[in-house]
Scaffold this motif. Structure first.
Motif, PDB file in Angstrom:
ATOM      1  N   HIS A 123      -3.373  31.382 -12.748  1.00  0.00           N
ATOM      2  CA  HIS A 123      -3.076  32.041 -11.477  1.00  0.00           C
ATOM      3  C   HIS A 123      -1.754  32.798 -11.606  1.00  0.00           C
ATOM      4  CE1 HIS A 123      -6.286  29.759  -9.565  1.00  0.00           C
ATOM      5  NE2 HIS A 123      -5.802  28.679 -10.152  1.00  0.00           N
ATOM      6  N   ILE A 124      -1.732  34.027 -11.108  1.00  0.00           N
ATOM      7  CA  ILE A 124      -0.523  34.851 -11.241  1.00  0.00           C
ATOM      8  C   ILE A 124      -0.182  35.527  -9.912  1.00  0.00           C
ATOM      9  CG2 ILE A 124      -0.860  35.339 -13.699  1.00  0.00           C
ATOM     10  CD1 ILE A 124      -1.945  38.128 -12.787  1.00  0.00           C
ATOM     11  N   PRO A 125       1.087  35.882  -9.714  1.00  0.00           N
ATOM     12  CA  PRO A 125       1.468  36.704  -8.565  1.00  0.00           C
ATOM     13  C   PRO A 125       1.277  38.178  -8.900  1.00  0.00           C
ATOM     14  CG  PRO A 125       3.428  36.053  -9.758  1.00  0.00           C
ATOM     15  CD  PRO A 125       2.268  35.383 -10.445  1.00  0.00           C
ATOM     16  N   LEU A 126       1.281  39.010  -7.874  1.00  0.00           N
ATOM     17  CA  LEU A 126       1.122  40.447  -8.094  1.00  0.00           C
ATOM     18  C   LEU A 126       2.227  41.018  -8.975  1.00  0.00           C
ATOM     19  CD1 LEU A 126       0.002  41.771  -4.599  1.00  0.00           C
ATOM     20  CD2 LEU A 126      -1.315  41.828  -6.721  1.00  0.00           C
ATOM     21  N   VAL A 156       4.893  34.351  -2.216  1.00  0.00           N
ATOM     22  CA  VAL A 156       6.237  34.936  -2.122  1.00  0.00           C
ATOM     23  C   VAL A 156       6.451  35.945  -3.236  1.00  0.00           C
ATOM     24  CG1 VAL A 156       8.703  34.462  -2.363  1.00  0.00           C
ATOM     25  CG2 VAL A 156       7.286  32.977  -0.934  1.00  0.00           C
ATOM     26  N   LEU A 157       6.115  35.551  -4.467  1.00  0.00           N
ATOM     27  CA  LEU A 157       6.307  36.442  -5.611  1.00  0.00           C
ATOM     28  C   LEU A 157       5.368  37.644  -5.564  1.00  0.00           C
ATOM     29  CD1 LEU A 157       6.811  33.784  -8.408  1.00  0.00           C
ATOM     30  CD2 LEU A 157       8.445  35.546  -7.756  1.00  0.00           C
ATOM     31  N   SER A 158       4.273  37.515  -4.828  1.00  0.00           N
ATOM     32  CA  SER A 158       3.358  38.643  -4.673  1.00  0.00           C
ATOM     33  C   SER A 158       3.868  39.626  -3.628  1.00  0.00           C
ATOM     34  CB  SER A 158       1.965  38.143  -4.267  1.00  0.00           C
ATOM     35  OG  SER A 158       1.369  37.388  -5.304  1.00  0.00           O
ATOM     36  N   ALA A 159       4.656  39.118  -2.681  1.00  0.00           N
ATOM     37  CA  ALA A 159       5.118  39.950  -1.572  1.00  0.00           C
ATOM     38  C   ALA A 159       6.431  40.662  -1.856  1.00  0.00           C
ATOM     39  CB  ALA A 159       5.262  39.100  -0.311  1.00  0.00           C
ATOM     40  N   MET A 160       7.275  40.070  -2.708  1.00  0.00           N
ATOM     41  CA  MET A 160       8.584  40.671  -2.973  1.00  0.00           C
ATOM     42  C   MET A 160       9.095  40.242  -4.338  1.00  0.00           C
ATOM     43  SD  MET A 160      10.927  38.397  -0.323  1.00  0.00           S
ATOM     44  CE  MET A 160       9.812  38.643   1.063  1.00  0.00           C
ATOM     45  N   SER A 161      10.024  41.013  -4.868  1.00  0.00           N
ATOM     46  CA  SER A 161      10.610  40.685  -6.164  1.00  0.00           C
ATOM     47  C   SER A 161      11.570  39.515  -6.006  1.00  0.00           C
ATOM     48  CB  SER A 161      11.367  41.893  -6.719  1.00  0.00           C
ATOM     49  OG  SER A 161      12.537  42.131  -5.950  1.00  0.00           O
ATOM     50  N   PRO A 162      11.909  38.827  -7.107  1.00  0.00           N
ATOM     51  CA  PRO A 162      12.893  37.746  -7.020  1.00  0.00           C
ATOM     52  C   PRO A 162      14.200  38.192  -6.379  1.00  0.00           C
ATOM     53  CG  PRO A 162      11.766  37.619  -9.121  1.00  0.00           C
ATOM     54  CD  PRO A 162      11.309  38.892  -8.462  1.00  0.00           C
ATOM     55  N   GLU A 163      14.657  39.385  -6.711  1.00  0.00           N
ATOM     56  CA  GLU A 163      15.912  39.878  -6.141  1.00  0.00           C
ATOM     57  C   GLU A 163      15.780  40.117  -4.640  1.00  0.00           C
ATOM     58  OE1 GLU A 163      19.660  40.790  -5.527  1.00  0.00           O
ATOM     59  OE2 GLU A 163      18.834  39.974  -7.392  1.00  0.00           O
ATOM     60  N   GLU A 164      14.642  40.661  -4.209  1.00  0.00           N
ATOM     61  CA  GLU A 164      14.421  40.891  -2.778  1.00  0.00           C
ATOM     62  C   GLU A 164      14.377  39.575  -2.018  1.00  0.00           C
ATOM     63  OE1 GLU A 164      11.780  45.015  -2.770  1.00  0.00           O
ATOM     64  OE2 GLU A 164      10.796  43.085  -3.134  1.00  0.00           O
ATOM     65  N   PHE A 165      13.761  38.559  -2.627  1.00  0.00           N
ATOM     66  CA  PHE A 165      13.695  37.255  -1.967  1.00  0.00           C
ATOM     67  C   PHE A 165      15.088  36.643  -1.849  1.00  0.00           C
ATOM     68  CE2 PHE A 165      13.471  32.624  -2.271  1.00  0.00           C
ATOM     69  CZ  PHE A 165      12.742  32.348  -1.124  1.00  0.00           C
ATOM     70  N   ARG A 166      15.851  36.675  -2.923  1.00  0.00           N
ATOM     71  CA  ARG A 166      17.211  36.120  -2.877  1.00  0.00           C
ATOM     72  C   ARG A 166      18.046  36.825  -1.808  1.00  0.00           C
ATOM     73  NH1 ARG A 166      16.624  36.653  -8.561  1.00  0.00           N
ATOM     74  NH2 ARG A 166      16.173  34.662  -9.571  1.00  0.00           N
ATOM     75  N   ARG A 167      17.907  38.144  -1.740  1.00  0.00           N
ATOM     76  CA  ARG A 167      18.669  38.901  -0.751  1.00  0.00           C
ATOM     77  C   ARG A 167      18.271  38.510   0.667  1.00  0.00           C
ATOM     78  NH1 ARG A 167      17.046  43.753  -1.998  1.00  0.00           N
ATOM     79  NH2 ARG A 167      18.423  43.860  -3.799  1.00  0.00           N
ATOM     80  N   LEU A 226      11.152  37.118   5.466  1.00  0.00           N
ATOM     81  CA  LEU A 226      10.531  35.905   4.931  1.00  0.00           C
ATOM     82  C   LEU A 226       9.227  35.587   5.653  1.00  0.00           C
ATOM     83  CD1 LEU A 226      13.728  33.686   4.518  1.00  0.00           C
ATOM     84  CD2 LEU A 226      12.504  34.951   2.742  1.00  0.00           C
ATOM     85  N   THR A 227       9.204  35.758   6.972  1.00  0.00           N
ATOM     86  CA  THR A 227       7.988  35.449   7.729  1.00  0.00           C
ATOM     87  C   THR A 227       6.906  36.511   7.555  1.00  0.00           C
ATOM     88  OG1 THR A 227       8.968  36.459   9.715  1.00  0.00           O
ATOM     89  CG2 THR A 227       9.180  34.073   9.478  1.00  0.00           C
ATOM     90  N   SER A 228       7.240  37.616   6.891  1.00  0.00           N
ATOM     91  CA  SER A 228       6.213  38.624   6.604  1.00  0.00           C
ATOM     92  C   SER A 228       5.306  38.175   5.461  1.00  0.00           C
ATOM     93  CB  SER A 228       6.870  39.963   6.243  1.00  0.00           C
ATOM     94  OG  SER A 228       7.536  39.884   4.983  1.00  0.00           O
ATOM     95  N   VAL A 229       5.725  37.141   4.731  1.00  0.00           N
ATOM     96  CA  VAL A 229       4.897  36.596   3.652  1.00  0.00           C
ATOM     97  C   VAL A 229       3.809  35.714   4.261  1.00  0.00           C
ATOM     98  CG1 VAL A 229       4.865  35.144   1.588  1.00  0.00           C
ATOM     99  CG2 VAL A 229       6.840  36.609   2.056  1.00  0.00           C
ATOM    100  N   PRO A 230       2.551  35.945   3.934  1.00  0.00           N
ATOM    101  CA  PRO A 230       1.474  35.110   4.478  1.00  0.00           C
ATOM    102  C   PRO A 230       1.708  33.630   4.192  1.00  0.00           C
ATOM    103  CG  PRO A 230       0.574  37.019   3.347  1.00  0.00           C
ATOM    104  CD  PRO A 230       2.045  37.006   3.052  1.00  0.00           C
ATOM    105  N   GLY A 231       1.624  32.817   5.236  1.00  0.00           N
ATOM    106  CA  GLY A 231       1.807  31.382   5.065  1.00  0.00           C
ATOM    107  C   GLY A 231       3.201  30.894   5.400  1.00  0.00           C
ATOM    108  N   ILE A 232       4.155  31.815   5.567  1.00  0.00           N
ATOM    109  CA  ILE A 232       5.519  31.416   5.920  1.00  0.00           C
ATOM    110  C   ILE A 232       5.752  31.679   7.403  1.00  0.00           C
ATOM    111  CG2 ILE A 232       7.985  31.868   5.607  1.00  0.00           C
ATOM    112  CD1 ILE A 232       7.552  32.356   2.746  1.00  0.00           C
ATOM    113  N   GLY A 233       5.893  30.594   8.153  1.00  0.00           N
ATOM    114  CA  GLY A 233       6.234  30.704   9.562  1.00  0.00           C
ATOM    115  C   GLY A 233       7.739  30.645   9.739  1.00  0.00           C
ATOM    116  N   ARG A 234       8.167  30.672  10.980  1.00  0.00           N
ATOM    117  CA  ARG A 234       9.600  30.706  11.259  1.00  0.00           C
ATOM    118  C   ARG A 234      10.321  29.460  10.738  1.00  0.00           C
ATOM    119  NH1 ARG A 234      12.834  33.737  14.261  1.00  0.00           N
ATOM    120  NH2 ARG A 234      14.774  32.852  15.057  1.00  0.00           N
ATOM    121  N   LYS A 235       9.724  28.289  10.932  1.00  0.00           N
ATOM    122  CA  LYS A 235      10.400  27.064  10.502  1.00  0.00           C
ATOM    123  C   LYS A 235      10.493  26.976   8.984  1.00  0.00           C
ATOM    124  CE  LYS A 235       9.708  24.117  14.511  1.00  0.00           C
ATOM    125  NZ  LYS A 235       9.215  22.811  15.014  1.00  0.00           N
ATOM    126  N   THR A 236       9.446  27.416   8.296  1.00  0.00           N
ATOM    127  CA  THR A 236       9.502  27.412   6.831  1.00  0.00           C
ATOM    128  C   THR A 236      10.561  28.389   6.341  1.00  0.00           C
ATOM    129  OG1 THR A 236       7.156  26.825   6.663  1.00  0.00           O
ATOM    130  CG2 THR A 236       8.184  27.778   4.712  1.00  0.00           C
TER     131      THR A 236
END
Length: 209
Positions: A39-42, A99-110, A120-130
């Motif tokens: 299994h791989i991310p985009l 997460v890795l499919s939705a954004m690059s590691p640098e974008e996520f860290r930022r 962060l909540t734009s990633v499928p499966g991530i709600g506000r609390k997560t």
């Protein structure tokens, strides 16, 4: 039992073989006549070679009670972030892959460092609390480049007591909670844990809802 995200990485570090199938979410790699479903991310899909050619894929073996899954990555940076993500409570390998499919590691860290919950909540499966939990647990680890200014919240308006309760309240506001929402969540956490609970426990309990 504490989670051990490093174990799967040490079992199978990488695969080297012939790429026999390639899709945006998975690969099949033939190694010595055995086809491995990976299994791989985009983000990795875009860097992997073409079907029929040789391929080297960094891997992480995720072991569950009912089976095992192999996750693959084109770069060490992607694998490292994957391992970091699944160390967070409530984040499994599929969500880390998303997460890795939705954004690059640098974008996520930022996004984590800047407390950009909407990203962060734009990633499928991530709600506000997560999203709030990701910021709470990873922000310090990533090293805040642009800390969210707490001076936006007037100190005189905070009437939740001093010490850990006040610090927890300000932290909840900085994580994106509205004033009333933070007060309610903190009051609930204080009832469950007691008035003298440490700030870290108060924040985590408040985020659980």
């Amino acid at each position: 039992m504490p989670r051990s995200p490093d174990r799967g990485w040490k079992v199978i570090a990488y695969l080297f073989g012939k790429l026999t199938q390639k899709a945006p979410t998975h690969l099949v790699v033939d190694v010595g006549g055995v086809g491995y479903l990976v299994h791989i991310p985009l983000s990795s899909y875009e860097r992997i070679g073409e079907v029929g050619g040789p391929v080297r894929v960094l891997t992480y073996l995720h072991i569950r009670e009912d089976g095992a899954e192999l996750f693959g990555f084109a770069t060490e940076e992607e694998r490292e972030l994957f391992r970091t993500l699944i160390s967070v409570s409530g984040v499994g390998p599929r969500l880390a892959q998303a997460v890795l499919s939705a954004m690059s590691p640098e974008e996520f860290r930022r996004a984590v460092v800047r407390n950009e919950l909407h990203k962060l909540t734009s990633v499928p499966g991530i709600g506000r609390k997560t999203a709030q939990r990701l910021v709470l647990e990873l922000r310090e680890k990533f090293g805040p480049e642009e800390p969210v200014p707490l001076e936006e919240v007037p100190t005189e308006a905070v009437e939740v007591g001093r010490g850990p309760s006040e610090e927890a309240f300000l932290a909840l506001l900085s994580l994106g909670m509205r004033d009333a929402e933070a007060r309610t969540a903190l009051a609930r956490a204080r009832r469950r844990l007691g008035e003298e609970a440490p700030i870290e426990e108060l924040i985590r309990e408040a985020l659980r809802g």
